[in-house]
Enzyme design. Structure first.
Site, PDB file in Angstrom:
ATOM      1  N   HIS A  65     -18.717  -4.332 -17.079  1.00 20.39           N
ATOM      2  CA  HIS A  65     -19.741  -3.335 -17.333  1.00 20.39           C
ATOM      3  C   HIS A  65     -19.115  -1.993 -17.662  1.00 20.39           C
ATOM      4  CE1 HIS A  65     -22.073  -5.827 -14.146  1.00 20.39           C
ATOM      5  NE2 HIS A  65     -22.203  -6.370 -15.336  1.00 20.39           N
ATOM      6  N   LYS A  74     -15.951   6.814 -11.677  1.00 21.72           N
ATOM      7  CA  LYS A  74     -16.307   6.153 -10.423  1.00 21.72           C
ATOM      8  C   LYS A  74     -15.091   5.985  -9.532  1.00 21.72           C
ATOM      9  CE  LYS A  74     -17.777   2.446 -12.660  1.00 21.72           C
ATOM     10  NZ  LYS A  74     -18.320   1.110 -12.991  1.00 21.72           N
ATOM     11  N   TYR A 134     -19.195   1.670  -4.657  1.00 23.70           N
ATOM     12  CA  TYR A 134     -18.978   2.461  -5.868  1.00 23.70           C
ATOM     13  C   TYR A 134     -19.509   3.864  -5.616  1.00 23.70           C
ATOM     14  CZ  TYR A 134     -19.884  -2.301  -7.640  1.00 23.70           C
ATOM     15  OH  TYR A 134     -19.922  -3.651  -7.834  1.00 23.70           O
ATOM     16  N   ASP A 170     -24.728 -10.880 -17.387  1.00 27.61           N
ATOM     17  CA  ASP A 170     -23.292 -11.010 -17.653  1.00 27.61           C
ATOM     18  C   ASP A 170     -22.994 -12.246 -18.496  1.00 27.61           C
ATOM     19  OD1 ASP A 170     -22.935  -8.697 -16.223  1.00 27.61           O
ATOM     20  OD2 ASP A 170     -22.135  -9.675 -14.438  1.00 27.61           O
TER      21      ASP A 170
END
Length: 187
Positions: A65, A74, A134, A170
């Site tokens: 992603h 991140k 995250y 995905d």
């Protein structure tokens, strides 16, 4: 806490140094002053606005992603269990454009990855249960989601386990060649 460079331009590994004794351990997992000093930007740590957590079973693959627009920075860590974490540089003009690197993140060493904007990210759970945390620098906007198939032959990512459960999103992700063409037609 140490901060170490990786093979990918601008990606760093934050390496806590746990204090262990007969009670267990204590570790500082993040230090905003050290993080800002390393990046050379005061207030960089304060830019993180959202924390999220996922839980996956052994073999599950999440990703690859990314975010369009101005991207997304991140911090990623594995709070429980272990994962094989993968990054792919999708920044046209970067010295490591198209390069990928895998990292082991686990609840024993507490390493964090700082991922600057312009990377694809994915991971595979290596333990029966893996919790990944995250911290991102802007709210999620589904309209900017990017994705590349975890098993894209051009990327040839060496996942350590056979693929377990993969989300429908995905499983239907596009190819690296398709994304690359939209990012940098000259490559």
């Amino acid at each position: 806490m140490r901060i170490e460079r990786t093979e990918l331009a601008d990606v760093v590994m934050l390496v806590p140094e746990p204090f262990r004794d007969e009670r267990g351990l204590f570790t500082r997992t993040f230090d905003a002053r050290e993080f800002d000093a390393h990046l050379g930007r005061e207030g960089a740590a304060a830019a993180f606005v959202q924390d999220s957590q996922s839980r996956s079973r052994r073999g599950v693959i999440r990703g690859l992603h990314g975010r369009g627009g101005r991207g997304e920075a991140k911090l990623v860590r594995c709070a429980r269990g272990a994962v094989h974490d993968v990054l792919v540089d999708i920044r046209p003009g970067s010295p490591t454009f198209g390069a990928r690197q895998g990292f082991r993140l686990d609840d024993e060493h507490f390493h964090h990855l700082y991922v600057p904007p312009g990377f694809l990210h994915g991971f595979q759970a290596l333990t029966e249960v893996a919790d990944v945390c995250y911290r991102i620098d802007r709210p999620h906007d589904p309209a900017e989601d990017l994705g590349v198939a975890y098993d894209d032959p051009d990327l040839a990512i060496d996942w350590p386990l056979p693929a377990g459960i993969v989300s429908a999103r995905d499983a239907q992700a596009g190819s690296w060649a398709q994304l690359r063409a939209t990012l940098a037609p000259a490559h």
